[in-house]
Design a protein around this motif. Structure first.
Motif, mmCIF file in Angstrom:
data_model
loop_
_atom_site.group_PDB
_atom_site.id
_atom_site.type_symbol
_atom_site.label_atom_id
_atom_site.label_comp_id
_atom_site.label_asym_id
_atom_site.label_seq_id
_atom_site.Cartn_x
_atom_site.Cartn_y
_atom_site.Cartn_z
ATOM 1 N N ASP A 1 -15.230 -3.836 -9.885
ATOM 2 C CA ASP A 1 -14.692 -2.588 -9.951
ATOM 3 C C ASP A 1 -14.033 -1.988 -9.073
ATOM 4 O O ASP A 1 -14.248 -2.125 -7.742
ATOM 5 C CB ASP A 1 -16.063 -1.615 -10.211
ATOM 6 N N LEU A 2 -12.903 -1.098 -9.187
ATOM 7 C CA LEU A 2 -12.185 -0.583 -7.942
ATOM 8 C C LEU A 2 -12.995 0.462 -7.799
ATOM 9 O O LEU A 2 -13.664 1.252 -8.332
ATOM 10 C CB LEU A 2 -10.921 -0.351 -8.624
ATOM 11 N N GLN A 3 -12.728 0.681 -6.306
ATOM 12 C CA GLN A 3 -13.454 2.019 -5.677
ATOM 13 C C GLN A 3 -12.335 2.556 -4.710
ATOM 14 O O GLN A 3 -11.215 1.995 -4.409
ATOM 15 C CB GLN A 3 -14.689 1.455 -4.971
ATOM 16 N N ASN A 4 -12.540 3.648 -3.835
ATOM 17 C CA ASN A 4 -11.629 4.273 -2.992
ATOM 18 C C ASN A 4 -12.184 3.895 -1.746
ATOM 19 O O ASN A 4 -13.355 3.478 -1.262
ATOM 20 C CB ASN A 4 -11.784 5.747 -3.021
ATOM 21 N N CYS A 5 -11.138 3.271 -0.794
ATOM 22 C CA CYS A 5 -11.348 2.930 0.638
ATOM 23 C C CYS A 5 -12.122 4.005 1.404
ATOM 24 O O CYS A 5 -11.702 4.968 1.083
ATOM 25 C CB CYS A 5 -10.039 2.346 1.199
ATOM 26 N N GLU A 6 -13.010 3.617 1.982
ATOM 27 C CA GLU A 6 -13.841 4.659 2.854
ATOM 28 C C GLU A 6 -13.012 5.156 4.000
ATOM 29 O O GLU A 6 -13.315 6.155 4.589
ATOM 30 C CB GLU A 6 -14.970 3.908 3.385
ATOM 31 N N ILE A 7 -11.903 4.373 4.459
ATOM 32 C CA ILE A 7 -11.127 4.732 5.551
ATOM 33 C C ILE A 7 -10.056 5.860 4.989
ATOM 34 O O ILE A 7 -9.741 6.884 5.472
ATOM 35 C CB ILE A 7 -10.406 3.647 6.244
ATOM 36 N N LYS B 1 1.003 -1.352 -0.126
ATOM 37 C CA LYS B 1 -0.071 -0.016 0.028
ATOM 38 C C LYS B 1 0.909 1.309 0.002
ATOM 39 O O LYS B 1 0.575 2.217 -0.691
ATOM 40 C CB LYS B 1 -0.760 0.202 1.334
ATOM 41 N N ILE B 2 1.880 1.186 0.986
ATOM 42 C CA ILE B 2 2.779 2.477 0.744
ATOM 43 C C ILE B 2 3.537 2.622 -0.426
ATOM 44 O O ILE B 2 3.865 3.656 -1.045
ATOM 45 C CB ILE B 2 3.699 2.434 1.964
ATOM 46 N N LEU B 3 4.030 1.388 -0.870
ATOM 47 C CA LEU B 3 4.834 1.488 -2.312
ATOM 48 C C LEU B 3 4.052 2.001 -3.373
ATOM 49 O O LEU B 3 4.481 3.055 -3.894
ATOM 50 C CB LEU B 3 5.247 -0.145 -2.485
ATOM 51 N N ASN B 4 2.705 1.625 -3.363
ATOM 52 C CA ASN B 4 1.921 2.406 -4.558
ATOM 53 C C ASN B 4 1.555 3.865 -4.281
ATOM 54 O O ASN B 4 1.568 4.641 -5.105
ATOM 55 C CB ASN B 4 0.329 1.395 -4.449
ATOM 56 N N SER C 1 -15.415 -1.814 0.004
ATOM 57 C CA SER C 1 -15.543 -0.512 0.712
ATOM 58 C C SER C 1 -14.486 -0.063 1.388
ATOM 59 O O SER C 1 -14.114 1.224 1.447
ATOM 60 C CB SER C 1 -16.922 -0.636 1.317
ATOM 61 N N VAL C 2 -13.752 -1.069 1.820
ATOM 62 C CA VAL C 2 -12.616 -1.029 2.394
ATOM 63 C C VAL C 2 -11.330 -1.727 2.266
ATOM 64 O O VAL C 2 -11.820 -2.783 1.949
ATOM 65 C CB VAL C 2 -12.806 -1.183 4.230
ATOM 66 N N CYS C 3 -10.216 -1.155 2.131
ATOM 67 C CA CYS C 3 -9.174 -1.904 1.428
ATOM 68 C C CYS C 3 -8.499 -2.893 2.547
ATOM 69 O O CYS C 3 -8.877 -2.745 3.835
ATOM 70 C CB CYS C 3 -7.907 -0.760 1.193
ATOM 71 N N GLN C 4 -7.976 -3.817 1.945
ATOM 72 C CA GLN C 4 -7.491 -4.748 2.835
ATOM 73 C C GLN C 4 -6.495 -4.480 4.034
ATOM 74 O O GLN C 4 -6.528 -4.913 5.200
ATOM 75 C CB GLN C 4 -6.656 -5.803 1.935
ATOM 76 N N ALA C 5 -5.413 -3.466 3.737
ATOM 77 C CA ALA C 5 -4.894 -2.794 4.795
ATOM 78 C C ALA C 5 -5.686 -2.245 5.826
ATOM 79 O O ALA C 5 -5.338 -2.608 6.923
ATOM 80 C CB ALA C 5 -3.695 -1.869 4.164
ATOM 81 N N CYS C 6 -6.491 -1.633 5.549
ATOM 82 C CA CYS C 6 -7.299 -0.996 6.644
ATOM 83 C C CYS C 6 -8.058 -1.963 7.220
ATOM 84 O O CYS C 6 -8.246 -1.941 8.758
ATOM 85 C CB CYS C 6 -8.303 0.107 5.950
#
Length: 327
Positions: A298-304, A168-171, A312-317
């Motif tokens: 479909d890709l979307q933006n993480c709510e957090i 996540k940080i690398l991207n 709705s929430v990325c795996q990291a969060c």
């Protein structure tokens, strides 16, 4: 590895392409190669992989994920060798400090020394800066959580947490610096292991995403110039170029499923040379067929955090929230 003893096995045999003593034997190709022709062979494979799967174009910004170990160091050196003299191409090394005491701090120093020697810009980001805690702290929280909830919560090892959080940080850094490619040092062994892991998990969508060679809504293209080069050959190339070599194991890597897959594939490779190449080649041929009949989320933006993800929430969060809320 005892390289002197390794070389002694081949020095009495001539290189297949010249009369110089060989330094390596490739069971999958049947070739003995001297140092010069070994370098040429490895660099040819890397260039061909870049040209076929991840073409570098004019004015590209190449971010190279540099851990300070052999694979990422070789990847950075190859990028420097191939594109270092092109004024229209910019190369930037990115190192993630996960915060693993006695492990990552030494490799970061090696990474800094290498980038200074090559004259390459170097960015260092940490888990502490991004997540407010180190990987050591996250692993400790995770162990407490598992002890409290029982065995059913132990399917995700510390390596899974670390990998997701690091990617996540690398991207994010690659996107922030305007990178068009994010080079990572995955070698043939890494690719074969990941393919098998996805097969075992039955995760077809992940297999398709794993193969992506074009940017997807905020995800920078992962370029893998070493994906057709065996780990042992990457290590030999690093040794002969006096590049950093990771000598210690991560203290959080015990019990990882990937280690079991690694042992299995190495056994097949010894008995059936070329197995890893065949696995990767078959995967590359299969993925277009899977992609054509698969409805990828479909890709979307993480709510957090706002980062791109397929939920709705990325795996990291999800990982961080689970550790915080349930530990």
């Amino acid at each position: 590895m005892d390289w002197k003893n390794y070389f002694s096995k081949f020095m009495t045999i001539k290189c297949k392409k010249c009369s110089t003593p060989s330094i390596i034997y490739q069971p999958y190709s049947g070739l003995h190669l001297c140092e010069k022709h070994f370098f040429e062979d490895l660099e040819r494979k890397a260039k061909l992989t870049l040209r076929q799967r991840y073409p570098i174009r004019k004015n590209d910004v190449i971010a190279v994920a540099l851990s300070g170990g052999k694979d990422s160091s070789v990847a950075l050196l190859l990028m420097h060798k191939i594109f270092g003299n092109r004024p229209d191409i910019k190369i930037i090394a990115v190192t993630i400090d996960e915060g693993i005491a006695g492990y990552r701090n030494e490799s970061i120093e090696r990474a800094k020394e290498m980038t200074a020697r090559l004259g390459i810009e170097h960015i260092v980001r940490s888990f502490s800066d991004e997540y407010g805690k180190t990987m050591d702290a996250i692993a400790s929280e995770k162990r407490l959580l598992e002890n409290h909830l029982g065995d059913e919560k132990k399917e995700l090892g510390a390596c899974s947490y670390c990998g997701v959080l690091r990617k996540k940080i690398l991207n994010k850094v690659a996107r922030d610096i305007g990178a068009t490619k994010l080079v990572i040092g995955h070698n043939l062994d890494d690719e074969a292991q990941t393919i098998m892991l996805n097969h075992f998990r039955g995760d077809v969508e992940r297999m398709v995403r794993f193969s992506a060679a074009s940017e997807l809504n905020g995800f920078i293209v992962r370029a893998k110039p070493l994906r057709k080069i065996p780990e042992k050959e990457v290590a030999l190339y690093a040794y002969l170029h006096d590049l950093p070599m990771e000598l210690t194991s991560c203290p959080h890597s015990f019990g990882a499923l990937r280690k079991e897959v690694r042992r299995m594939l190495n056994g097949f490779e010894v008995n059936h040379p070329g197995t890893k190449y065949s696995l990767v080649r078959g995967f590359d041929n299969m993925v277009p067929l899977l992609a054509s009949g698969l409805a990828v989320s479909d890709l979307q933006n993480c709510e957090i955090c706002g980062e791109p993800c397929n939920d709705s929430v990325c795996q990291a969060c999800k990982m961080l929230e689970k550790n915080v809320l349930q530990s």
